[in-house]
Design a protein around this motif. Sequence first.
Motif, short mmCIF file in Angstrom:
data_model
loop_
_atom_site.label_atom_id
_atom_site.label_comp_id
_atom_site.label_asym_id
_atom_site.label_seq_id
_atom_site.Cartn_x
_atom_site.Cartn_y
_atom_site.Cartn_z
N UNK A 237 0.83 -1.21 0.00
CA UNK A 237 0.00 0.00 0.00
C UNK A 237 0.87 1.26 0.00
N UNK A 238 1.97 1.23 0.75
CA UNK A 238 2.84 2.39 0.78
C UNK A 238 3.46 2.62 -0.60
N UNK A 239 3.85 1.54 -1.26
CA UNK A 239 4.46 1.66 -2.59
C UNK A 239 3.44 2.15 -3.60
N UNK A 240 2.22 1.64 -3.50
CA UNK A 240 1.16 2.08 -4.41
C UNK A 240 0.86 3.57 -4.24
N UNK A 241 0.77 4.01 -3.01
CA UNK A 241 0.51 5.42 -2.75
C UNK A 241 1.66 6.31 -3.23
N UNK A 242 2.87 5.84 -3.03
CA UNK A 242 4.04 6.61 -3.45
C UNK A 242 4.03 6.86 -4.95
N UNK A 243 3.56 5.90 -5.72
CA UNK A 243 3.48 6.05 -7.16
C UNK A 243 2.41 7.07 -7.55
N UNK A 244 1.40 7.23 -6.72
CA UNK A 244 0.30 8.16 -7.02
C UNK A 244 0.59 9.58 -6.55
N UNK A 245 1.46 9.71 -5.55
CA UNK A 245 1.75 11.02 -4.97
C UNK A 245 3.04 11.60 -5.54
N UNK A 246 3.03 12.88 -5.79
CA UNK A 246 4.28 13.56 -6.11
C UNK A 246 5.13 13.62 -4.85
N UNK A 247 6.44 13.66 -5.02
CA UNK A 247 7.33 13.62 -3.86
C UNK A 247 7.07 14.77 -2.91
N UNK A 248 6.80 15.96 -3.46
CA UNK A 248 6.57 17.10 -2.59
C UNK A 248 5.22 17.04 -1.90
N UNK A 249 4.34 16.10 -2.34
CA UNK A 249 3.04 15.91 -1.69
C UNK A 249 3.08 14.76 -0.69
N UNK A 250 4.07 13.86 -0.86
CA UNK A 250 4.19 12.72 0.05
C UNK A 250 4.72 13.17 1.41
#
Length: 342
Positions: A237-250
């Motif tokens: 789930x963390x990896x999936x979310x990371x792909x959806x979020x821009x780094x500055x939004x994570x």
Amino acid sequence: MEVIFADMKRALIYFTFFFEIILNISVYAEAMPLSSHDVQWGFWAHKRINRMATYRLPPEMLVFYKKNIDYLTENAVNPDKRRYAVVGEAERHYIDLDMYGDSALSVLPRFWSAAVARFGEDSLRKHGIVPWQIQQTAYQLTEAFKSKNPARILKVSADLGHYVADAHVPLHTTKNYNGQLSGQEGIHGFWESRLPELFAEDYDLWIGPAVYCDDIAGEAWKIVTDSHLACDSVFSFEKELTMRFKKDAKYSYELRNNVLTRSYSREFSEEYHQMLKNQVERRMKASVKMVGDIWYSCWVNAGQPDLREISGYSPGAAEVVEKTVEHRAWLQKLLNVRTEPE
């Protein structure tokens, strides 16, 4: 030569004095009320779990445990304090099941003696021993009840609560405990610290009266099994979310104690929390249940001794002396100081 030795001994005494002052300051700081930014599995959760578990005990145990609930709460973190000071402590908090292959749960013996005979003690300790440590500590608590030793009952109860709680953390059951092997560094603190920091106020940890457990070994292994099975969702789930979020939004930056600190953003944390379906809360609640159940079971296995006979006990000078001895033992180990003869 004698002068040099005397100067070294004097320096060691001074160092010990100041070291103990620092320890006392740190203990005082830990006793201060926790702010929302201090909430983490390591301190807040361990203390909360032991405290909630106490309320689940029957009246025959509450007569002693309720009176000492503050001790059980504050000392829930003692095993973590010993991790870097006591040889053999660190491995009691986890088990890297994936080091034993896909069939680890069917290969690993449930009892310590059989496990040592098959894998060797050094190998087992290298990869963590928490399910066996729970069994050992439960045995120690049963013996403490039999002898009606109040100081021992409290100390072992607090430690047992800590080991049981640690076993409920999915990341305590894998060699990839901080995502260092999958490019997800920091996930341990994310799961243990950031999620409780943001959402713990809404956790419902009450679960009803304690029930007897007739197979503590089996329950210890069920705990780590359930935790390990949860690892897949923790990472995926963390990896999936990371792909959806821009780094500055994570990530976001927050001022904590006048220090600008990078943290997982609230938006990222909320989505992760929802995807996990309150997993942290569920594991904490399961911890509260198991801690209370094992405390109660140890008391029953000891013959249900009358705890009213020791209900007047309060931790005092003896515990202070014990902590001082532990601190000095740590210092001796650190400096390789030889023990002087009596």
